[in-house]
Design a protein around this motif. Structure first.
Motif, PDB file in Angstrom:
ATOM      1  N   TYR A   1      24.739  67.772  48.707  1.00  0.00           N
ATOM      2  CA  TYR A   1      23.627  67.152  49.430  1.00  0.00           C
ATOM      3  C   TYR A   1      22.992  68.286  50.216  1.00  0.00           C
ATOM      4  O   TYR A   1      23.526  68.731  51.230  1.00  0.00           O
ATOM      5  CB  TYR A   1      24.101  66.039  50.355  1.00  0.00           C
TER       6      TYR A   1
ATOM      7  N   SER B   1      19.266  63.446  42.557  1.00  0.00           N
ATOM      8  CA  SER B   1      18.678  62.268  43.188  1.00  0.00           C
ATOM      9  C   SER B   1      18.060  62.683  44.512  1.00  0.00           C
ATOM     10  O   SER B   1      18.373  63.747  45.058  1.00  0.00           O
ATOM     11  CB  SER B   1      19.708  61.157  43.408  1.00  0.00           C
TER      12      SER B   1
ATOM     13  N   LEU C   1      19.782  55.456  50.248  1.00  0.00           N
ATOM     14  CA  LEU C   1      20.421  54.279  49.666  1.00  0.00           C
ATOM     15  C   LEU C   1      19.753  53.855  48.367  1.00  0.00           C
ATOM     16  O   LEU C   1      18.532  53.773  48.279  1.00  0.00           O
ATOM     17  CB  LEU C   1      20.381  53.127  50.671  1.00  0.00           C
ATOM     18  N   GLY C   2      20.575  53.588  47.360  1.00  0.00           N
ATOM     19  CA  GLY C   2      20.075  53.059  46.105  1.00  0.00           C
ATOM     20  C   GLY C   2      19.297  54.028  45.250  1.00  0.00           C
ATOM     21  O   GLY C   2      18.640  53.621  44.291  1.00  0.00           O
TER      22      GLY C   2
ATOM     23  N   TYR D   1      24.166  48.416  44.921  1.00  0.00           N
ATOM     24  CA  TYR D   1      23.005  48.658  44.083  1.00  0.00           C
ATOM     25  C   TYR D   1      23.522  48.802  42.659  1.00  0.00           C
ATOM     26  O   TYR D   1      24.557  49.431  42.437  1.00  0.00           O
ATOM     27  CB  TYR D   1      22.283  49.923  44.533  1.00  0.00           C
TER      28      TYR D   1
ATOM     29  N   SER E   1      26.508  51.518  42.980  1.00  0.00           N
ATOM     30  CA  SER E   1      26.607  52.429  44.116  1.00  0.00           C
ATOM     31  C   SER E   1      26.495  51.613  45.391  1.00  0.00           C
ATOM     32  O   SER E   1      26.047  50.465  45.374  1.00  0.00           O
ATOM     33  CB  SER E   1      25.540  53.523  44.080  1.00  0.00           C
ATOM     34  N   SER E   2      26.895  52.207  46.493  1.00  0.00           N
ATOM     35  CA  SER E   2      26.802  51.539  47.792  1.00  0.00           C
ATOM     36  C   SER E   2      26.831  52.592  48.877  1.00  0.00           C
ATOM     37  O   SER E   2      27.296  53.715  48.656  1.00  0.00           O
ATOM     38  CB  SER E   2      27.965  50.565  47.984  1.00  0.00           C
ATOM     39  N   ALA E   3      26.327  52.190  50.034  1.00  0.00           N
ATOM     40  CA  ALA E   3      26.362  53.115  51.159  1.00  0.00           C
ATOM     41  C   ALA E   3      27.806  53.457  51.515  1.00  0.00           C
ATOM     42  O   ALA E   3      28.131  54.588  51.858  1.00  0.00           O
ATOM     43  CB  ALA E   3      25.639  52.502  52.355  1.00  0.00           C
TER      44      ALA E   3
ATOM     45  N   ASN F   1      26.911  56.498  48.374  1.00  0.00           N
ATOM     46  CA  ASN F   1      25.817  56.446  47.406  1.00  0.00           C
ATOM     47  C   ASN F   1      26.167  57.058  46.060  1.00  0.00           C
ATOM     48  O   ASN F   1      25.281  57.367  45.258  1.00  0.00           O
ATOM     49  CB  ASN F   1      24.567  57.116  47.972  1.00  0.00           C
ATOM     50  N   LYS F   2      27.455  57.259  45.801  1.00  0.00           N
ATOM     51  CA  LYS F   2      27.872  57.809  44.512  1.00  0.00           C
ATOM     52  C   LYS F   2      27.946  56.684  43.485  1.00  0.00           C
ATOM     53  O   LYS F   2      28.262  55.545  43.800  1.00  0.00           O
ATOM     54  CB  LYS F   2      29.228  58.493  44.644  1.00  0.00           C
TER      55      LYS F   2
END
Lengths: 113, 114
Positions: free
Chosen positions: A50, A94, A98-99, B32, B94-96, B100-101
């Motif tokens: 990141y 990415s 989120l999402g 998600y 994925s999820s927080a 987010n992976k």
């Protein structure tokens, strides 16, 4: 077109001989991922960046390392490839957040002889 | 922890017939959901995603999926397949909470027969 590029598409290396796979992106995304995908299996996350922050998955072998010298480029180094490391290696990016969907490169198929 | 189960490892289907690929997920938090397609010797391409809102999601190439929270499912459908739809399909979550992976299901190989 904005994209994720992986070079080379096919790489053959010898057992124990270090190899480097490269990935570049024109999407200006914050996050870059490396996955390993073996035949008929789902991709397995090795690590991700990141921005400059490196995040290693707990079960990623020490034999695998990565470098991200700038936003656009990311490298996967395999220090001493074994026969079990033969696989498709996928790079993805990415935006982060989120999402966020991941954009995948075409992959590098690594053969170890 | 989050997980994804794709109930069918292979789905043979005749050209112009409908197809449904089943996906169930497990997570204790909001998720998600994604469907990706992988053609031989290529990377993954996003078909569609569910983030929030309408539970019926339309994607590329005529695919759609329906999010069902009570059944924790996200099944993928196409009313009429083409030979070119022969590929591997991966459901992912994925999820927080998971940073987010993406967590992938095991994949479903679709073979479209003439």
């Amino acid at each position: 077109d904005a994209m994720v590029i992986q070079n080379p598409r096919y790489q053959v290396t010898q057992f124990g001989k270090p190899v480097t796979l490269s990935c570049s992106q024109t999407l200006n995304h914050n996050v870059m991922y490396w996955y390993q995908q073996k035949s008929s299996q789902a991709p397995k996350l090795l690590f991700h960046y990141y921005d400059k922050d490196f995040n290693n998955e707990a079960d990623t072998p020490d034999n695998f390392q990565s470098r991200r010298p700038n936003t656009s480029f990311c490298f996967l180094d395999i220090r001493s490839p074994g026969l079990g490391d033969a696989a498709m290696y996928l790079c993805a990016t990415s935006r982060g957040g989120l999402g966020g969907e991941q954009y995948f490169g075409p992959g590098t198929r690594l053969t170890v002889t | 922890a989050q997980s994804v189960t794709q109930l069918d490892s292979q789905v043979p289907v005749f050209e112009e017939a409908p197809v449904e690929l089943r996906c169930n997920y497990s997570s204790s938090v909001s998720v998600y959901l994604f469907w990706y397609v992988q053609y031989p010797n290529q990377g993954l391409q996003l078909l569609l995603k569910y983030l929030s809102g309408s539970t019926l999601v339309k994607g590329i190439n005529g695919f759609e999926a329906e999010f069902n929270k009570s059944q924790t499912s996200f099944h993928l459908r196409k009313p009429s397949v083409h030979i070119s739809d022969t590929a591997e399909y991966f459901c992912a979550v994925s999820s927080a909470a998971a940073g987010n992976k993406l967590t992938f299901g095991g994949g479903t190989r679709v073979l479209v027969k003439p």
